[in-house]
Design a protein around this motif. Structure first.
Motif, PDB file in Angstrom:
ATOM      1  N   LEU A 430     -59.830 -63.677  14.356  1.00 11.05           N
ATOM      2  CA  LEU A 430     -61.120 -63.062  14.056  1.00 11.05           C
ATOM      3  C   LEU A 430     -61.455 -62.107  15.181  1.00 11.05           C
ATOM      4  N   VAL A 431     -61.900 -60.906  14.835  1.00 13.23           N
ATOM      5  CA  VAL A 431     -62.391 -59.995  15.862  1.00 13.23           C
ATOM      6  C   VAL A 431     -63.890 -59.852  15.625  1.00 13.23           C
ATOM      7  N   ILE A 432     -64.660 -60.171  16.644  1.00  9.02           N
ATOM      8  CA  ILE A 432     -66.107 -60.191  16.463  1.00  9.02           C
ATOM      9  C   ILE A 432     -66.751 -59.150  17.368  1.00  9.02           C
ATOM     10  N   GLY A 433     -67.703 -58.409  16.836  1.00  6.02           N
ATOM     11  CA  GLY A 433     -68.337 -57.382  17.662  1.00  6.02           C
ATOM     12  C   GLY A 433     -69.755 -57.101  17.215  1.00  6.02           C
ATOM     13  N   GLN A 434     -70.381 -56.248  17.978  1.00  4.27           N
ATOM     14  CA  GLN A 434     -71.784 -55.958  17.778  1.00  4.27           C
ATOM     15  C   GLN A 434     -71.977 -54.599  17.120  1.00  4.27           C
ATOM     16  N   TYR A 435     -71.118 -53.633  17.499  1.00  4.73           N
ATOM     17  CA  TYR A 435     -71.368 -52.257  17.080  1.00  4.73           C
ATOM     18  C   TYR A 435     -70.459 -51.869  15.930  1.00  4.73           C
ATOM     19  N   ILE A 436     -71.100 -51.431  14.836  1.00  4.16           N
ATOM     20  CA  ILE A 436     -70.365 -51.187  13.594  1.00  4.16           C
ATOM     21  C   ILE A 436     -69.289 -50.130  13.764  1.00  4.16           C
ATOM     22  N   ASP A 437     -69.621 -49.019  14.461  1.00  2.00           N
ATOM     23  CA  ASP A 437     -68.606 -47.959  14.554  1.00  2.00           C
ATOM     24  C   ASP A 437     -67.386 -48.436  15.333  1.00  2.00           C
ATOM     25  N   GLN A 438     -67.674 -49.241  16.352  1.00  2.00           N
ATOM     26  CA  GLN A 438     -66.561 -49.796  17.114  1.00  2.00           C
ATOM     27  C   GLN A 438     -65.695 -50.695  16.220  1.00  2.00           C
ATOM     28  N   LEU A 439     -66.395 -51.507  15.402  1.00  2.00           N
ATOM     29  CA  LEU A 439     -65.666 -52.427  14.533  1.00  2.00           C
ATOM     30  C   LEU A 439     -64.873 -51.677  13.480  1.00  2.00           C
ATOM     31  N   GLU A 440     -65.468 -50.614  12.979  1.00  2.00           N
ATOM     32  CA  GLU A 440     -64.754 -49.824  11.959  1.00  2.00           C
ATOM     33  C   GLU A 440     -63.468 -49.269  12.545  1.00  2.00           C
ATOM     34  N   GLU A 441     -63.598 -48.775  13.759  1.00  2.00           N
ATOM     35  CA  GLU A 441     -62.433 -48.213  14.427  1.00  2.00           C
ATOM     36  C   GLU A 441     -61.354 -49.277  14.610  1.00  2.00           C
ATOM     37  N   LEU A 442     -61.817 -50.450  15.034  1.00  2.00           N
ATOM     38  CA  LEU A 442     -60.884 -51.545  15.273  1.00  2.00           C
ATOM     39  C   LEU A 442     -60.200 -51.984  13.984  1.00  2.00           C
ATOM     40  N   ALA A 443     -61.026 -52.075  12.908  1.00  2.00           N
ATOM     41  CA  ALA A 443     -60.485 -52.493  11.618  1.00  2.00           C
ATOM     42  C   ALA A 443     -59.384 -51.529  11.195  1.00  2.00           C
ATOM     43  N   ALA A 444     -59.649 -50.248  11.447  1.00  2.00           N
ATOM     44  CA  ALA A 444     -58.651 -49.239  11.077  1.00  2.00           C
ATOM     45  C   ALA A 444     -57.394 -49.426  11.925  1.00  2.00           C
ATOM     46  N   HIS A 445     -57.578 -49.648  13.221  1.00  2.00           N
ATOM     47  CA  HIS A 445     -56.455 -49.846  14.122  1.00  2.00           C
ATOM     48  C   HIS A 445     -55.591 -51.022  13.726  1.00  2.00           C
ATOM     49  N   LEU A 446     -56.281 -52.113  13.379  1.00  2.57           N
ATOM     50  CA  LEU A 446     -55.550 -53.354  13.106  1.00  2.57           C
ATOM     51  C   LEU A 446     -55.141 -53.467  11.647  1.00  2.57           C
ATOM     52  N   ASP A 447     -55.656 -52.532  10.873  1.00  2.00           N
ATOM     53  CA  ASP A 447     -55.427 -52.575   9.442  1.00  2.00           C
ATOM     54  C   ASP A 447     -55.914 -53.905   8.880  1.00  2.00           C
ATOM     55  N   ALA A 448     -57.163 -54.225   9.209  1.00  3.12           N
ATOM     56  CA  ALA A 448     -57.744 -55.497   8.775  1.00  3.12           C
ATOM     57  C   ALA A 448     -59.060 -55.222   8.067  1.00  3.12           C
ATOM     58  N   PRO A 449     -59.436 -56.082   7.126  1.00  2.00           N
ATOM     59  CA  PRO A 449     -60.718 -55.873   6.440  1.00  2.00           C
ATOM     60  C   PRO A 449     -61.901 -56.110   7.385  1.00  2.00           C
ATOM     61  N   LEU A 450     -63.015 -55.513   7.049  1.00  2.00           N
ATOM     62  CA  LEU A 450     -64.211 -55.589   7.895  1.00  2.00           C
ATOM     63  C   LEU A 450     -65.375 -56.175   7.111  1.00  2.00           C
ATOM     64  N   ILE A 451     -66.071 -57.115   7.702  1.00  2.00           N
ATOM     65  CA  ILE A 451     -67.280 -57.645   7.062  1.00  2.00           C
ATOM     66  C   ILE A 451     -68.475 -57.300   7.933  1.00  2.00           C
ATOM     67  N   THR A 452     -69.449 -56.631   7.361  1.00  2.00           N
ATOM     68  CA  THR A 452     -70.678 -56.312   8.095  1.00  2.00           C
ATOM     69  C   THR A 452     -71.857 -56.723   7.224  1.00  2.00           C
ATOM     70  N   GLY A 453     -73.050 -56.409   7.713  1.00  2.00           N
ATOM     71  CA  GLY A 453     -74.248 -56.729   6.940  1.00  2.00           C
ATOM     72  C   GLY A 453     -74.247 -56.024   5.586  1.00  2.00           C
ATOM     73  N   ALA A 454     -73.513 -54.913   5.515  1.00  2.00           N
ATOM     74  CA  ALA A 454     -73.528 -54.132   4.275  1.00  2.00           C
ATOM     75  C   ALA A 454     -72.581 -54.702   3.222  1.00  2.00           C
ATOM     76  N   THR A 455     -71.702 -55.590   3.633  1.00  2.00           N
ATOM     77  CA  THR A 455     -70.748 -56.169   2.678  1.00  2.00           C
ATOM     78  C   THR A 455     -71.498 -57.110   1.729  1.00  2.00           C
ATOM     79  N   THR A 456     -71.212 -57.039   0.447  1.00  2.00           N
ATOM     80  CA  THR A 456     -71.925 -57.894  -0.510  1.00  2.00           C
ATOM     81  C   THR A 456     -71.480 -59.346  -0.335  1.00  2.00           C
ATOM     82  N   VAL A 457     -72.335 -60.241  -0.806  1.00  2.00           N
ATOM     83  CA  VAL A 457     -72.039 -61.662  -0.678  1.00  2.00           C
ATOM     84  C   VAL A 457     -70.733 -61.987  -1.402  1.00  2.00           C
TER      85      VAL A 457
END
Lengths: 568, 837
Positions: A430-457
């Motif tokens: 699990l990669v956990i972070g605070q800042y969405i843009d940072q997480l988006e970048e990381l998700a792209a780097h790792l080729d992993a899905p991202l869950i944020t507040g905007a993701t539906t239940v």
């Protein structure tokens, strides 16, 4: 001087030397009245607080026992003032009791006139109590039972609530002995359908402690199965139950767990959230929906009275928002169970938890439960990254309010995360972070899905499900994942940024990976931190909690990461 | 009604003169004020002993038992009032005081008290003549007056001694007995009933029989003889022969020891901090004297304590001579040389120095924050807070605690005990409270009970001289006890230190280091370990154990002190049983890495040049070495010499330099920076070098001198004297007595053997004459300044006025004492004069 394991300091801290032969004995003896403050490797620090001493009184311990325990285990002479203070503080509990009078109804009774006079003289009790019945008794408006208890704690005269509880609407609930076959979920082998299970000894003790005390809080580490304690309490109560949880994901996990562990069927369990408004014999509601206001009015308050609840369960008590406290003040006639991993509240409202939910009824240090093999051992590593010259210049000249963000989301961290992930090819990470843009970048780097507040239940649940089943083994999550998500096989967590210095958040994040692993593997928790910045300072603050809980952490330089980790 | 029971009998001063030397020494030791300044003759010693001031001062020190005995002597000792009319002897005294004859222990105590009173010349024996009674105890002249109007609650003498009171009262009207009963044990004055007819009748009946006297229109008073008869001949209902033992919680020995040891460690830490902090930054002395509130608060904050503890720490540092007003302009409190020695001593030795200083300190720190007469707030270290009596009170308080080992006497209990010891001088409750709190803070007591080291302090104090009395204002702090000299004076402090050593927990040399960057010393840290953690960590909690936290700041502090990272880690590892936790190691190394990226240094001047080669020449020039030129950049040298010196040296070297200002403009050389503050030092902080003579030796020397003059004096006396030795000395207009050890020289003039112009002697002669009923020649200065001689019989001497009867003119005269130029005894050459009715 006897050779005890305990050193009693005049500032009311108790130091327990863990390697001492009598340490275990001493720990059990002081646990009822002292709060564990930190538990690093050699010496654990406990603290005597009025709340802790009152908790002990509520559990039936008296000052003499406390003093005797201190004298018994203390290596040096116990400060006299402290003994006097213990006796004085403890004698305050129980001088006032709330009880049901056969003719007058709810009354506040005192064993001594001066105390009653003192509390009645206070402006704060005005309006909460009615007429004097006699010298030692005064009427209490039933609606003010909670408020009065709050006020009395603040005045230093906590009242013992013996007024009892309404029985509530009967509803048979029993614990299962095997996991029912109808549960679709099979991610955790221990939860496979048909597999027998029973409550762990500490869970049973917690339920017993709670039930015996009436209402109160059970403190268990993340991953130690608090939900089962809740289920146990419901079975004991055998009544309709209202469960308050932090968010919708958590609500669904409660539902699944209840179906698995009790005779309840999905039809008997209602969800009262932003999405659905079901009221059933067992209803799980989110704090958020309860605290929603429309035109200045809480619109969902009727839920609290929708049924004659026999039990109210509060999940994650340390996060209970202020409005819920106010509502809880009106629920004093119902049995209340609070569940939490820590009584530490960043807002310091521990006394409200004490007066409104109830005293602490059960507490077990993390390390003890870990030692019993119920939660996974964890290895915590802080990775320090030296920022490149250009970043340091930007950081040095940034406005103070931007500094944390700049440091926390330094691009250099991406490479470090990649490196760590590469070291754990077979783990669920699990990669956990605070800042969405940072997480988006990381998700792209790792080729992993991202869950944020905007993701539906729905999407969240799907991803969690895939993560559980091992279909995906990398997941990047924002702080939405902080609470109550249940990821049984996450064995590596990498934190790239956090909400400043929140200790409680760090503990929760660690909790994500603490479920025992099927193969008994050690969990890994990495915090990636930018050297010589506020990021490092905040990290130090957050880690304090973990270090105090006995989780040794190491600090490695990002440059040494490969070497030091292979050395493991 | 003075009545000479022994016609021509010896007087008080005769009795004093007939004392052995040893008794005189004892008297001077008991009443030191009599020897200060040195009296010229034994007669003036007697005069001083019967002066109101001296008597008052002596009374103030009496305990309840002594006062009771004294009252009994005053009441019974003049013969006439005693039921038998016989002279008072110890047996009669005992009968009047103790319950039953069989009450042995009390009787012994009473007799011992009587001995002490005689020793102090408050009671004397008038029977010394052959043929007279064996013992005739009397109060010293002026004593009855000083004791007050109703000694032992007894009224004035009545008109008669009731022969058989029981029978007399048999036919008393109803109510009469009740009235008498109400007044029997004092106070003897009551309001005469006016409304109640029964009471009026009874009062009238009693008054008619002189069983009651009307004192004024509305009051009646019970005469002494009647009261004594009602009391069955006793003077006191109960004799309080022993000090009270108030109820107090008993503390276990171990608790007392542990708590007092904690306090002792804490106070030494506090004072050490004062010394360390003030060495770096001496606080200034307020214009009105003392330490400012701001400096006090800062101290309290740094110590992490409340103001009261900070005051005590500062006061102790001051009392022990560790800090002092440096006398500079403006003045500040500077650390003394003694403090450096002190700081190097062991914990218990440091504590002993503080405690010894406290024991001798006349300061009243509890007054800090209160307002003086002018309404100004009292500040710590202020001169105004010296009270000489504090030393005595402190001893009394500690003695009261010592009398009940293990008992935690509170303020009220101590006051109760002190009241027994000095009923005529109620100690201020505030001072007692202050002293008890100080004793607790200092670790002399633990949880309110005297600790072993407190017992030792009592012993040390008991052996030290009685402090100066309230007469001479002490301005300087009392010399610390080391004044007795190197080595020798260490005796008391060494004993104190040893006593403390006995209660201190054993030292621990282990430090438990943990991954959360905390460390725990599970006991009292050894000196080494304490210095190490003080240097490198923040202390979070002190007590039986010490917990510390390592932070970047604390590590920086250690690095600032010049310690290296490896050095620190080695030291820490040496004290740790387990390997150093990785986070701690990382913290120290990481901090060391960051430490020193910016460098700051001090230089007094610099040399700048465009040509680096020129500067290289300067650095390498041996003749400029005294300037300690250091190259900090290719074109900049710094020097540890003032710019002017540097300039001169360069000029002397043949280099033409110019001096520039902060903005780079060329200036003239001037305005040297004042040199750094020299280490403050003032004479006398190692303890005032006072000539220490034991009080006994001084008293003995004085008695010898008095004897020498006394022989001359006696020889001059024409009247019979108890000492008859000493040949005829020449009549002298005056006798000069050299400087006595107790004060400055006193020049007294003794004219004629039995007369004097010395005012104190004159008053004493008058008192003796009043007691004996003899005649005196009085030289009175009239309103016009012309003297007149009159032969009178003095009657009373009160409130600065003498009332006397002039038998020749058959008149009574009242003279203000200050107008009496001289008094001469009219010696009973002719028997008529001495014995008048």
């Amino acid at each position: 001087m006897n050779d005890g394991p305990l050193i009693v300091q005049s500032d009311k801290s108790l130091l327990l030397e863990v390697d001492h032969p009598r340490a275990g004995e001493a720990r059990r003896a002081i646990a009822p009245f002292a709060e564990l403050e930190r538990a690093p490797e050699h010496v654990h620090t406990y603290r005597l607080t009025p709340l802790g001493l009152w908790n002990a009184r509520a559990a039936g311990h008296d000052a003499e026992q406390v003093v005797a325990v201190l004298l018994e285990y203390s290596r040096y002479s116990v400060p006299h003032a402290l003994l006097v203070d213990v006796a004085e503080t403890m004698s305050r509990y129980g001088r006032l009791t709330l009880s049901q009078h056969p003719t007058h109804g709810l009354v506040l009774e005192a064993t001594d006139r001066a105390v009653l006079a003192e509390v009645l003289k206070s402006k704060r009790t005005a309006g909460l109590v009615g007429e004097r019945v006699d010298d030692l008794t005064v009427l209490v408006h039933p609606s003010e039972r909670g408020h009065l208890k709050q006020v009395l704690v603040k005045l230093g005269w906590p009242a013992e609530d013996l007024a009892g509880y309404v029985d509530g609407e009967k509803h048979a609930i029993e614990l299962t002995t095997t996991v029912p076959p109808r549960v679709p979920d099979g991610a955790d082998p221990s939860d496979a359908p048909g597999k027998p299970w029973e409550m762990r000894p500490y869970q049973a003790q917690a339920v017993e402690g709670f039930w015996h005390g009436g209402s109160g809080v059970v403190v268990l580490p993340c991953g130690a199965g608090k939900t089962i304690v809740g289920a146990g309490a419901m079975a004991k109560s055998g009544t309709t139950t209202l469960i308050l949880v932090t968010n919708t994901v958590s609500a669904r996990q409660w539902r699944d767990e209840l179906v698995r562990r009790t005779s309840l069927t999905e039809d008997e369990i209602g969800e009262y959230s932003g999405a659905r408004k079901e009221i059933r014999p067992v209803t799980i509601a989110t704090y958020q929906v309860l605290t929603t206001k429309r035109k200045g009015v809480y619109t969902h308050l009727e839920l609290l009275d929708a049924r004659d609840w026999g039990l109210v369960v509060y999940d994650e008590v340390h996060l209970l928002p202020a409005p819920i406290f106010r509502m809880t003040a009106d629920l004093q006639a119902r049995r209340r169970l609070g569940l939490t991993a820590t009584l530490v509240r960043e807002d310091g409202r521990e006394d409200e938890v004490f007066s409104l939910i109830g005293p602490k009824r059960y507490d077990a240090p993390w390390k003890d439960i870990e030692a019993q093999g119920y939660i996974a051992p964890a290895d915590c590593v802080e990775v320090r990254l030296t920022l490149p010259e250009s970043d340091r210049m930007t950081y040095a000249t940034a406005e103070p309010e931007d500094k944390y963000r700049l440091a926390a989301s330094a691009t250099g961290k991406n490479r470090v995360v990649e490196q760590i992930v590469a070291q754990h090819p077979d783990d669920q990470v699990l990669v956990i972070g605070q800042y969405i843009d940072q997480l988006e970048e990381l998700a792209a780097h790792l080729d992993a899905p991202l869950i944020t507040g905007a993701t539906t239940v729905r999407e969240r649940q799907r991803l969690f499900e895939e993560f559980r089943s091992g279909e995906i083994n990398r997941l990047v999550v924002s702080k939405v994942a902080n609470f109550s998500i249940d990821l049984p096989e996450a064995s590596v967590a990498i934190q790239v940024s956090g909400s400043f210095g929140s200790r409680q958040e760090e503990a929760q994040r660690l909790g994500r990976i603490m479920r025992p692993k099927a193969d008994g593997r050690t969990a890994h928790f990495y915090a990636v931190v930018a050297r010589d910045t506020v990021d490092q300072d905040f990290a130090a603050h957050r880690q304090r909690f973990l270090a105090e809980q006995g989780y040794a952490y190491r600090i490695v330089d990002a440059e040494d990461l490969g070497i030091s980790d292979t050395a493991q | 009604m003075p009545s000479p029971s022994t016609p021509g009998g010896r007087t008080f001063s005769d009795a004093l003169r007939s004392r052995s030397d040893e008794d005189l020494v004892a008297l001077l030791l008991r009443r030191p004020d009599l020897g200060r300044p040195s009296p010229s003759t034994l007669r003036s010693l007697a005069a001083r002993a019967s002066s109101r001031t001296s008597i008052d001062r002596a009374l103030v020190r009496l305990d309840v038992l002594e006062v009771q005995v004294l009252e009994a002597v005053v009441v019974l000792g003049e013969g006439s009032a005693s039921p038998t009319g016989a002279p008072l002897d110890p047996t009669a005294l005992l009968a009047a005081l103790t319950e039953e004859a069989g009450d042995e222990p009390d009787a012994d105590l009473v007799l011992a008290a009587l001995d002490r009173l005689v020793e102090q010349a408050l009671v004397w024996d008038a029977a010394a003549r052959p043929g007279g009674p064996a013992v005739d105890l009397r109060p010293s002249p002026g004593l009855a007056e000083a004791l007050g109007p109703y000694p032992a609650g007894l009224g004035p003498r009545g008109r008669r001694v009731p022969a058989d009171l029981g029978r007399e009262l048999a036919d008393a009207p109803p109510g009469a007995r009740e009235i008498l009963a109400a007044l029997t044990w004092g106070p003897p004055v009551g309001v005469a009933p006016t409304a109640d007819p029964r009471g009026v009748t009874a009062t009238r009946w009693l008054t008619e029989r002189s069983l009651l006297l009307g004192s004024d229109e509305r009051h009646v008073v019970l005469p002494r003889e009647v009261a004594l008869a009602l009391r069955g001949g006793r003077t006191h209902a109960r004799v309080d022969a022993r000090p009270p033992r108030p109820e107090a919680p008993q503390r276990p020995e171990a608790t007392v020891a542990a708590e007092s040891a904690d306090a002792a460690r804490e106070i030494v830490r506090h004072v050490s901090h004062v010394v360390a902090a003030w060495r770096l930054d001496p606080p200034s002395v307020l214009r009105s004297g003392g330490l400012s509130v701001r400096d006090l608060r800062r101290l309290a904050r740094e110590l992490g304590t409340h103001d009261e503890a900070a005051v005590l720490a500062a006061e102790l540092a001051f009392a022990a001579g560790l800090v002092a007003d440096d006398g500079d302009d403006p003045p500040s409190y500077a650390v003394t040389v003694a403090a450096t020695d002190w700081a190097e001593q062991t914990l218990s030795a440091r504590w002993a120095v503080l405690t010894a200083a406290w024991g001798a300190s006349p300061r009243t720190p509890w007054l800090v924050g209160t307002r003086d007469e002018k309404g100004a707030r009292r500040s710590p270290l202020e001169q105004d807070m010296h009270r000489p009596w504090v030393v005595r009170l402190r001893r009394a308080v500690l003695d009261a605690l010592a009398a009940q080992p293990g008992a935690a006497l509170d303020e009220d209990a101590v006051l109760e005990v002190l009241h027994w010891h000095t009923p005529r001088a109620a100690p201020p409750a505030q001072a007692v409270r202050g002293l008890l709190r100080e004793a607790e803070a200092l670790g002399v007591t633990g949880v309110g009970a005297l600790a072993p080291q407190g017992v030792e302090l009592c012993r040390v104090l008991a052996g030290s001289p009685e402090p100066a009395d309230g007469t001479e204002p002490t301005t300087a702090p009392v010399p610390i006890e080391r004044a007795a000299g190197p080595g020798g004076g260490g005796g008391a402090t060494a004993a104190l230190a040893a006593a403390l050593e006995g209660v201190l927990p054993p030292e621990v040399d282990d430090l438990l280091l943990q991954g959360d960057l905390t460390g725990i010393i599970p006991g009292r840290p050894s000196g080494d370990l304490e210095r190490l953690v003080d240097a490198v960590a923040e202390v979070e909690s002190r007590g039986a154990a010490t917990t510390v936290r390592f932070t970047p700041d604390s590590v920086v502090r250690a690095l600032d002190q010049g310690r290296g990272a490896e050095d620190l880690l080695t030291d820490l590892a040496a004290h740790s049983r387990t390997p150093l936790p990785q986070p701690l190691e990382y913290l120290v190394r990481d901090t060391a890495r960051r430490h020193g990226r910016l460098r700051v240094g001090a230089a007094m001047s610099y040399v700048r040049a465009e040509d680096p080669v020129l500067l290289t020449g300067l650095v390498e020039d041996l003749s400029l070495r005294h300037l300690t030129l250091v190259r900090i950049a290719p074109t900049v040298l710094v020097a540890h010499a003032p710019a002017a010196d540097l300039q001169d040296a360069l000029r002397a070297h043949g280099l033409v330099s110019a001096v520039e200002g902060p903005d780079g403009r060329v200036l003239r050389t001037e305005d040297q920076h004042p040199p750094a503050r020299p280490a403050p030092r003032r004479g006398g902080f190692r303890g005032r070098q006072v000539e220490v003579t034991s009080p006994r030796a001084a008293a003995e020397r004085l008695v010898a001198q008095l004897r020498a003059t006394g022989r001359t004096d006696d020889a001059q006396r024409t009247g019979p004297g108890p000492t008859t030795d000493g040949g005829d000395g020449p009549r002298r207009g005056g006798t000069d007595v050299g400087q006595g050890p107790w004060g400055g020289p006193e020049r007294a003039r003794v004219r004629e053997g039995s007369g004097t112009t010395d005012p104190a002697d004159a008053l004493s002669l008058l008192r003796e004459a009043i007691d004996a009923g003899t005649m005196v020649w009085l030289e009175v200065v009239g309103p016009q300044g012309s003297p007149a001689r009159r032969r009178v019989r003095p009657v009373t001497l009160e409130a600065g006025r003498l009332r006397a009867q002039d038998l020749v003119r058959d008149a009574e005269l009242t003279v203000a004492v200050h107008r009496i130029a001289s008094v001469t005894l009219d010696l009973p050459d002719d028997p008529d004069d001495g014995s008048s009715a």
